[in-house]
Write an enzyme that holds these catalytic residues in place. Structure first.
Site, PDB file in Angstrom:
ATOM      1  N   THR A 205      -6.673  -5.126   7.488  1.00  0.00           N
ATOM      2  CA  THR A 205      -5.896  -4.374   6.526  1.00  0.00           C
ATOM      3  C   THR A 205      -6.752  -3.636   5.431  1.00  0.00           C
ATOM      4  O   THR A 205      -7.847  -4.424   4.998  1.00  0.00           O
ATOM      5  CB  THR A 205      -4.810  -4.662   5.871  1.00  0.00           C
ATOM      6  OG1 THR A 205      -5.212  -5.951   5.283  1.00  0.00           O
ATOM      7  CG2 THR A 205      -3.830  -5.206   6.763  1.00  0.00           C
TER       8      THR A 205
ATOM      9  N   GLU B 153       0.213  -5.539   9.890  1.00  0.00           N
ATOM     10  CA  GLU B 153       0.782  -6.708  10.195  1.00  0.00           C
ATOM     11  C   GLU B 153       1.946  -6.630  11.274  1.00  0.00           C
ATOM     12  O   GLU B 153       2.394  -7.582  11.413  1.00  0.00           O
ATOM     13  CB  GLU B 153       1.321  -7.165   8.837  1.00  0.00           C
ATOM     14  CG  GLU B 153       0.012  -7.648   7.926  1.00  0.00           C
ATOM     15  CD  GLU B 153      -0.355  -6.482   7.163  1.00  0.00           C
ATOM     16  OE1 GLU B 153      -0.156  -5.512   7.140  1.00  0.00           O
ATOM     17  OE2 GLU B 153      -0.849  -7.054   5.832  1.00  0.00           O
TER      18      GLU B 153
ATOM     19  N   LYS C 262       8.695   1.161 -13.018  1.00  0.00           N
ATOM     20  CA  LYS C 262       9.571   0.454 -13.926  1.00  0.00           C
ATOM     21  C   LYS C 262       9.954   0.919 -15.231  1.00  0.00           C
ATOM     22  O   LYS C 262       9.242   0.425 -16.107  1.00  0.00           O
ATOM     23  CB  LYS C 262       9.376  -1.229 -13.760  1.00  0.00           C
ATOM     24  CG  LYS C 262       9.500  -1.689 -12.444  1.00  0.00           C
ATOM     25  CD  LYS C 262       8.808  -3.132 -12.147  1.00  0.00           C
ATOM     26  CE  LYS C 262       8.777  -3.403 -10.787  1.00  0.00           C
ATOM     27  NZ  LYS C 262       7.545  -3.902 -10.362  1.00  0.00           N
TER      28      LYS C 262
ATOM     29  N   TRP D 156      14.339   1.247 -11.707  1.00  0.00           N
ATOM     30  CA  TRP D 156      13.340   1.547 -10.856  1.00  0.00           C
ATOM     31  C   TRP D 156      13.121   2.876 -10.612  1.00  0.00           C
ATOM     32  O   TRP D 156      14.207   3.603 -10.182  1.00  0.00           O
ATOM     33  CB  TRP D 156      13.123   0.693  -9.437  1.00  0.00           C
ATOM     34  CG  TRP D 156      12.843  -0.849  -9.540  1.00  0.00           C
ATOM     35  CD1 TRP D 156      12.382  -1.158 -10.926  1.00  0.00           C
ATOM     36  CD2 TRP D 156      12.641  -1.490  -8.441  1.00  0.00           C
ATOM     37  NE1 TRP D 156      12.339  -2.704 -10.667  1.00  0.00           N
ATOM     38  CE2 TRP D 156      12.431  -2.819  -9.340  1.00  0.00           C
ATOM     39  CE3 TRP D 156      12.841  -1.380  -7.349  1.00  0.00           C
ATOM     40  CZ2 TRP D 156      11.971  -3.909  -8.456  1.00  0.00           C
ATOM     41  CZ3 TRP D 156      12.484  -2.668  -6.431  1.00  0.00           C
ATOM     42  CH2 TRP D 156      12.231  -3.989  -7.040  1.00  0.00           C
TER      43      TRP D 156
HETATM   44  P1  AMP Z   1      -1.288  -0.066   7.223  1.00  0.00           P
HETATM   45  O1  AMP Z   1      -1.229  -1.455   7.258  1.00  0.00           O
HETATM   46  O2  AMP Z   1      -2.732   0.436   6.773  1.00  0.00           O
HETATM   47  O3  AMP Z   1      -1.027   0.807   8.276  1.00  0.00           O
HETATM   48  O4  AMP Z   1      -0.174   0.571   5.896  1.00  0.00           O
HETATM   49  C1  AMP Z   1       1.041   0.137   6.263  1.00  0.00           C
HETATM   50  C2  AMP Z   1       1.957   0.613   4.634  1.00  0.00           C
HETATM   51  O5  AMP Z   1       1.768   2.279   4.842  1.00  0.00           O
HETATM   52  C3  AMP Z   1       3.156   0.098   4.749  1.00  0.00           C
HETATM   53  O6  AMP Z   1       3.274  -0.959   4.258  1.00  0.00           O
HETATM   54  C4  AMP Z   1       3.749   1.347   3.992  1.00  0.00           C
HETATM   55  O7  AMP Z   1       3.722   1.152   2.577  1.00  0.00           O
HETATM   56  C5  AMP Z   1       2.835   2.653   4.472  1.00  0.00           C
HETATM   57  N1  AMP Z   1       3.866   3.557   5.216  1.00  0.00           N
HETATM   58  C6  AMP Z   1       3.568   3.628   6.551  1.00  0.00           C
HETATM   59  N2  AMP Z   1       4.536   4.289   7.047  1.00  0.00           N
HETATM   60  C7  AMP Z   1       5.150   4.946   6.209  1.00  0.00           C
HETATM   61  C8  AMP Z   1       6.055   5.841   6.103  1.00  0.00           C
HETATM   62  N3  AMP Z   1       6.595   6.381   7.129  1.00  0.00           N
HETATM   63  N4  AMP Z   1       6.715   6.098   4.969  1.00  0.00           N
HETATM   64  C9  AMP Z   1       6.109   5.247   3.834  1.00  0.00           C
HETATM   65  N5  AMP Z   1       5.067   4.424   3.823  1.00  0.00           N
HETATM   66  C10 AMP Z   1       4.803   4.284   4.906  1.00  0.00           C
END
Ligand code: AMP
Length: 539
Positions: free
Chosen positions: A185, A330, A438, A443
């Site tokens: 990640t 994850e 916040k 929020w």
């Molecule tokens: P990654 O592990 O790089 O794929 O990032 C995952 C994170 O991307 C998630 O925990 C979200 O915060 C964000 N994310 C993924 N898809 C979306 C979505 N459709 N809308 C908003 N946030 C998203």
């Protein structure tokens, strides 16, 4: 009493064997790094994956060894997905957009034995090669003719490596819980963390992503994944292609609107996949050149929230259903999607856009709840929002090489996202827990404000951060990149937002910037901006 059924292991090698037997002639089309378009079939891919497996054996790789890739979406990367995992080794797909220190960290932490590298990344690798601790050799993903001059040591050419190998290979059978793939990640703080998928989790995820409530993949699908194979396995599409014999169109290194449209025009995909920034580029190109999408029926968007304006433009100009998905590394990565339902077909279009703006429902195999900070479960009433927790066989249990479980005592993984769940089950992301603003104990969702702001025709990109405030602790600050040659004032921006968000959510200030920083996976990099503008309202 146990059932009496067979206990065959779910292995990635089984996917490519199935593909060559039942989807022999399905096409894989790649824009190569060298330039030309390359075409071959799933049968060719299977033959070359076995040649690769023989070559990997000769390099001395043993089950459990890690092999890294720094590569675009092309047929050679596709072969690595199957050849490496097929012999029981682990493919570590590395995101080349990370900072050099992060790349070095990942390659050393994963203990990569060999690296398979596209021509585009040879220079990058040269710059960090002195700090690599475990790499025995580097294989450049090209043919003899295109081999570059390089200062790298122990360099081989991919086509030469596999050229004389046999197409015969007996894929080994092993436990389906064996590690297959390793993705890191790209968090905004600290070192990247590895998520180590198994053959079993990968196959289960392949079924999920291909299923009727998600991408509906079959042998008549034509898929163009713009989402990179170095970012959570291109959402599992290479595996799904093999499982169902879809035609696969791989965009190689060119991800700009014109290049993507050229491939769409030639290969007629019905399904596109990518992050919002990619679609912004494509839509802008289509507008400038006055063209429309003809073959595409669905575009799956995820990785960041899809703004309503994008959902609307895909639908109204191109007759494309924008399917919103949410997930994370994850989670293999898919967690939810907004499938098109029969009800959606008959409801008024604005109500449908409301549903499409949500991240959608989860599927069998993934459980999902929201809780408050004390861990108490919140109602799924579309009003309450809190920490989004997930569990299931495609969700991480612990990070790579960590001695501690990443789960709470009930087996839930905290996604770090803040969400609502609507009564019918659709999840709606409110924010990342660290990005939510916040203000006076209440929020404010930075994502909602950003989505509202990009609805203005003069706004190319928007970012909202919480900054210090004397009375309210934190207040929202809006940063805007304007569309080229467009005029927009702070007052106009605020008036535009007035009827779109609650009054007390309106940003305290609007700052116009020429560009915004992004992470290696295209998300807004808010940590830097928060540091920079922290005291903007209290100076
Ligand atoms: P990654 O592990 O790089 O794929 O990032 C995952 C994170 O991307 C998630 O925990 C979200 O915060 C964000 N994310 C993924 N898809 C979306 C979505 N459709 N809308 C908003 N946030 C998203």
């Amino acid at each position: 009493m146990l059932g009496n059924m067979q206990d065959g292991h779910l292995l990635i090698s089984g996917l490519i064997e199935h593909a060559e037997t039942y989807h022999t002639d399905s096409q894989i089309i790649s824009r190569t790094v060298e330039g030309p378009i390359h075409r071959y079939t799933l049968k060719d891919a299977a033959n070359r994956s076995r040649k690769l497996a023989n070559a990997l054996d000769k390099l001395g790789l043993k089950q459990g060894d890690v092999v890294g890739t720094l590569a675009w979406n092309t047929f050679r990367h596709f072969e690595l997905y199957f050849g490496v995992s097929g012999i029981g080794c682990v493919v570590n797909t590395i995101n080349p957009r990370l900072f050099p220190e992060q790349l070095t960290y990942i390659i050393n932490h994963a203990e990569n034995q060999y690296l398979f590298v596209d021509l585009s990344f040879v220079g990058l690798l040269e710059s960090i090669s002195h700090s690599l601790e475990t790499v025995k050799g580097i294989i450049i993903l090209t043919d003899k003719e295109h081999m570059p001059e390089t200062t790298l040591q122990n360099v081989m050419c991919y086509e030469e490596l596999i050229a004389d190998e046999s197409e015969e290979y007996h894929w080994p059978n092993f436990d389906e819980n064996t590690a297959s793939t390793l993705c890191y990640t790209s968090g905004t703080t600290g070192n990247p963390k590895g998520v180590l998928y198994s053959h079993r989790s990968t196959i289960l995820h392949t079924w999920i992503v291909s299923s009727g409530n998600v991408a509906k993949i079959s042998s008549s699908s034509v898929i163009l994944p713009v989402v990179p194979m170095f970012h959570v396995n291109a959402w599992g599409i290479p595996y799904a292609t093999a499982m169902f014999g879809a035609k696969l169109v791989l965009p190689g290194p060119l991800l700009d609107g014109a290049s993507i449209f050229e491939l769409i025009d030639q290969e007629k995909p019905d399904l596109l996949m990518g992050v919002p920034t990619v679609w912004l580029g494509l839509l802008q190109y289509l507008n400038e050149t006055n063209q429309t999408l003809e073959s595409v029926k669905t575009a799956l968007v995820g990785g960041a929230a899809a703004p309503r304006a994008m959902i609307q433009e895909f639908e109204e100009k191109h007759n494309v259903f924008l399917m919103h998905g949410w997930g994370m590394t994850e989670m293999s990565p898919l967690g939810t999607a907004t499938a098109r339902t029969a009800e959606m077909d008959i409801m008024d279009v604005e109500s449908r856009y409301d549903l499409q703006q949500r991240q959608g429902k989860t599927f069998y195999g993934v459980e999902m709840i929201i809780t408050d900070d004390a861990g108490k479960e919140l109602p799924k009433d579309g009003e309450a929002f809190g920490r989004l927790l997930v569990r299931g066989p495609t969700v991480v249990e612990r990070y790579f090489k960590s001695n501690e479980s990443a789960l709470d005592k009930n087996g839930w993984f905290d996604t770090g996202d803040v969400a609502k769940i609507h009564p019918e089950g659709a999840m709606e992301i409110v924010d990342r827990s660290k990005d939510v603003i916040k203000s006076g104990g209440e929020w404010i969702s930075s994502i909602d404000l950003e989505n509202a702001a990009v609805g203005h025709p003069s706004v190319a990109e928007a970012c909202v951060i919480g900054v210090l405030h004397k009375k309210w602790d934190e207040r929202p600050l809006l940063l805007v990149v304007k569309v080229e040659d467009q005029d927009l004032s702070k007052e106009e921006m605020l008036v535009f937002l007035e009827d779109k968000v609650a009054k007390w959510w309106l940003p305290d200030d609007v700052i116009f910037v020429t560009e915004l920083p992004h992470t290696a996976t295209g998300k807004l990099l808010k940590t830097d901006l928060r540091d920079q503008y922290k005291e903007h309202l209290i100076k």
